[in-house]
Scaffold this motif. Sequence first.
Motif, PDB file in Angstrom:
ATOM      1  N   GLY A   3      24.141 -92.381  54.524  1.00 18.85           N
ATOM      2  CA  GLY A   3      23.734 -92.950  53.242  1.00 18.85           C
ATOM      3  C   GLY A   3      23.780 -94.457  53.280  1.00 18.85           C
ATOM      4  O   GLY A   3      24.089 -95.048  54.309  1.00 18.85           O
ATOM      5  N   ILE A   4      23.463 -95.061  52.146  1.00 20.69           N
ATOM      6  CA  ILE A   4      23.479 -96.521  52.088  1.00 20.69           C
ATOM      7  C   ILE A   4      24.337 -96.965  50.917  1.00 20.69           C
ATOM      8  O   ILE A   4      24.483 -96.237  49.933  1.00 20.69           O
ATOM      9  N   LYS A  26      16.871-100.136  41.200  1.00 14.69           N
ATOM     10  CA  LYS A  26      15.582 -99.534  40.826  1.00 14.69           C
ATOM     11  C   LYS A  26      14.583 -99.655  41.974  1.00 14.69           C
ATOM     12  O   LYS A  26      13.923 -98.688  42.348  1.00 14.69           O
ATOM     13  N   ARG A  27      14.534-100.843  42.577  1.00 11.10           N
ATOM     14  CA  ARG A  27      13.609-101.066  43.679  1.00 11.10           C
ATOM     15  C   ARG A  27      13.945-100.140  44.857  1.00 11.10           C
ATOM     16  O   ARG A  27      13.067 -99.542  45.464  1.00 11.10           O
ATOM     17  N   THR A  28      15.236-100.030  45.142  1.00 14.92           N
ATOM     18  CA  THR A  28      15.667 -99.167  46.244  1.00 14.92           C
ATOM     19  C   THR A  28      15.238 -97.715  46.002  1.00 14.92           C
ATOM     20  O   THR A  28      14.720 -97.056  46.904  1.00 14.92           O
ATOM     21  N   LYS A  30      12.802 -96.683  44.214  1.00 16.61           N
ATOM     22  CA  LYS A  30      11.333 -96.587  44.361  1.00 16.61           C
ATOM     23  C   LYS A  30      10.981 -96.476  45.842  1.00 16.61           C
ATOM     24  O   LYS A  30      10.095 -95.719  46.230  1.00 16.61           O
ATOM     25  N   GLN A  31      11.698 -97.253  46.669  1.00 15.33           N
ATOM     26  CA  GLN A  31      11.438 -97.198  48.109  1.00 15.33           C
ATOM     27  C   GLN A  31      11.793 -95.830  48.681  1.00 15.33           C
ATOM     28  O   GLN A  31      11.182 -95.366  49.632  1.00 15.33           O
ATOM     29  N   LEU A  32      12.782 -95.191  48.061  1.00 11.93           N
ATOM     30  CA  LEU A  32      13.193 -93.859  48.545  1.00 11.93           C
ATOM     31  C   LEU A  32      12.311 -92.744  47.988  1.00 11.93           C
ATOM     32  O   LEU A  32      12.553 -91.569  48.247  1.00 11.93           O
ATOM     33  N   ASN A  33      11.305 -93.140  47.213  1.00 11.59           N
ATOM     34  CA  ASN A  33      10.368 -92.182  46.629  1.00 11.59           C
ATOM     35  C   ASN A  33      11.064 -91.143  45.738  1.00 11.59           C
ATOM     36  O   ASN A  33      10.691 -89.979  45.696  1.00 11.59           O
ATOM     37  N   GLN A  36      10.067 -90.568  39.340  1.00 12.28           N
ATOM     38  CA  GLN A  36      10.113 -91.647  38.354  1.00 12.28           C
ATOM     39  C   GLN A  36      11.083 -91.370  37.216  1.00 12.28           C
ATOM     40  O   GLN A  36      11.775 -92.256  36.740  1.00 12.28           O
ATOM     41  N   ILE A  66      24.274 -94.315  47.893  1.00 17.37           N
ATOM     42  CA  ILE A  66      23.131 -93.400  47.785  1.00 17.37           C
ATOM     43  C   ILE A  66      23.086 -92.531  49.031  1.00 17.37           C
ATOM     44  O   ILE A  66      23.128 -93.038  50.152  1.00 17.37           O
ATOM     45  N   ASN A  67      23.068 -91.229  48.837  1.00  9.39           N
ATOM     46  CA  ASN A  67      22.765 -90.352  49.977  1.00  9.39           C
ATOM     47  C   ASN A  67      21.568 -89.503  49.610  1.00  9.39           C
ATOM     48  O   ASN A  67      20.936 -89.719  48.575  1.00  9.39           O
ATOM     49  N   SER A  68      21.255 -88.536  50.455  1.00  8.84           N
ATOM     50  CA  SER A  68      20.005 -87.804  50.226  1.00  8.84           C
ATOM     51  C   SER A  68      20.055 -86.943  48.963  1.00  8.84           C
ATOM     52  O   SER A  68      19.025 -86.526  48.466  1.00  8.84           O
TER      53      SER A  68
END
Lengths: 141, 449
Positions: A3-4, A26-28, A30-33, A36, A66-68
Amino acid sequence: MSGITFTYKIEGGDFVNAGKASSEIKRTLKQLNVAQKTIRRVVVSLYEAEVNIVAHAHRGNIDVAINSENISIILKDEGPGIKDIDKAMEVGFSTASPSVISMGFGAGMGLPNMKKNSDYLNVESEVGVGTTVTIKVALIE
Amino acid sequence: MKKDSLYHAIHIDIEKCIGCSHCIKVCPTEALHIWDGHSNLNTERCIDCDECYRVCPVGAIQVEDDGLAQIKQFTTKVALIPSVFMGQFPIHVKAREVFKAIQELGFTYVYEVEEGSQLVEDLITEKIENQEKTPIISSFCPAVLRLIQVNFPQFTDNIINLKTPVDITATSIRKQLKHKENVGVFYFTPCSAKITSLKAPIGEEESVLDGVINMDSVFNKIQATLNNVTPTVKKHKKEISNNAIKPDHILWSLTGGEIKNLPGTCLSIDGIKNIISFLDRIETRGCHEIDFLEMKGCDQGCAGGILTPQNRFITAQRLRNRAKYYSEYYNENPEESPIYHTDGISFDEVKTLKIKPRSIIKFDSDPMKALRKMEQSQKIEKILPSLDCGACGFASCKALNRNIIEGKADLEYCFVLQRKKEEIGELTSKESKGVLEKIWGEQKFKNNI
């Protein structure tokens, strides 16, 4: 689990920068798809919590992991603490100063909004010492 | 028209391009990078905002121009001109003279885009009063719509499902001219985004227009015709050239033009960078107090379009003067009022399809893979120097980072890392030079010091 993690420092009273941590997370997401709707829930909860530190506390730290499967956010502040957590969870209850309210904050929606938008919310507080808020949101439905 | 969703009217002339990196620095979506000594456009990321065109020092960024010859295939040729075109000419040039000059170019009829604004205004008003999902976002500027699609997918649902005055007026013209043979409608465009809209429409299956005429190329021809016309002697009695436009709507394409007569709380923002920072803000903090959001990619709205030959501030002022003149005319002639040809058009004829998100931000569609890439990206972030110097051919260290993750670039592209690698013997200085030659072209390394 892999994770990060991210860490942010928050200064009490710094309304100019309030929302920066929320914006970056929020940006992160979005990058992780991430979906919404889920992003929306995380950002609303985190933003409310971030503004709470700015509005009430002296300073604080935000640790985001954040993990999966989920995002977990711990907001730990040094500040006045919350006298009655149950009361603070009520819609419309606010202890915000008039100057904070004049900036458009302090409507007494902070904790209720966090509760509504998160999957797990825990608030621990000691009067005169500070408050620790833990928010978790599942990233996969 | 053939539909190619990745078509863009902007392209790079690699013969002219000197690989100077001005364009990659201003691109809001990191759609440009330098390779092989010239700029390259990533068609998935480009939103047609035209920022690159403005800064190119050698005119290597070009806008496709179908020219006037395209109108020949139609019998009835209609010129659809936006009010900013009128703003290209001094106040003493009468609209009537400009229309005549346009007809001399081969057009049968001249119509003005803003005739359709009244219907748009009515329908937006209705939506605001019905309190639909707020903020309602204007569908006016195609560059803004594409920006939302790729960078702010959350807001695609807020975009009003309504055509713009150009398309509505074109629909109205077709109705008015239905008895005419082989009608072709051509829009005089102030920017490349509207050309892209015609050839790769979003929100509609097929454009209602038949073609686009670039404003800059037609301007000189019209100017030449006007030079041969003796200026009309000023009459005491006022006259207007188009009774189908409400005075306020002459300003429709300028900043604030759409919201002038709308109810509720409306906000207008211009400039693509301002729009990005505003959308970023409301994406985090929410935006409950605003009913309608007008956003125009160019400063001063369409008066600032790259294909408009005149200064944007002068153009805007001329339009304000024209609007004032129209307003005075109607005040002095109370028996007259604008006649709207769009009256018989229903909402169903002018609604658009839902605009779908097309995120370029995500690292991967699969969240697991995206997470792994993000971990990798965080590691790379610690290594890169955060100089944003552009020497790697990308706009910033972040952009290089993303391209490394996507497998389109290497760490060695960074000249700071090259020095480090040379120091520890992982790279020879010849190899370093080789990498830079691939990015910037051999030519840049040929001259002796």
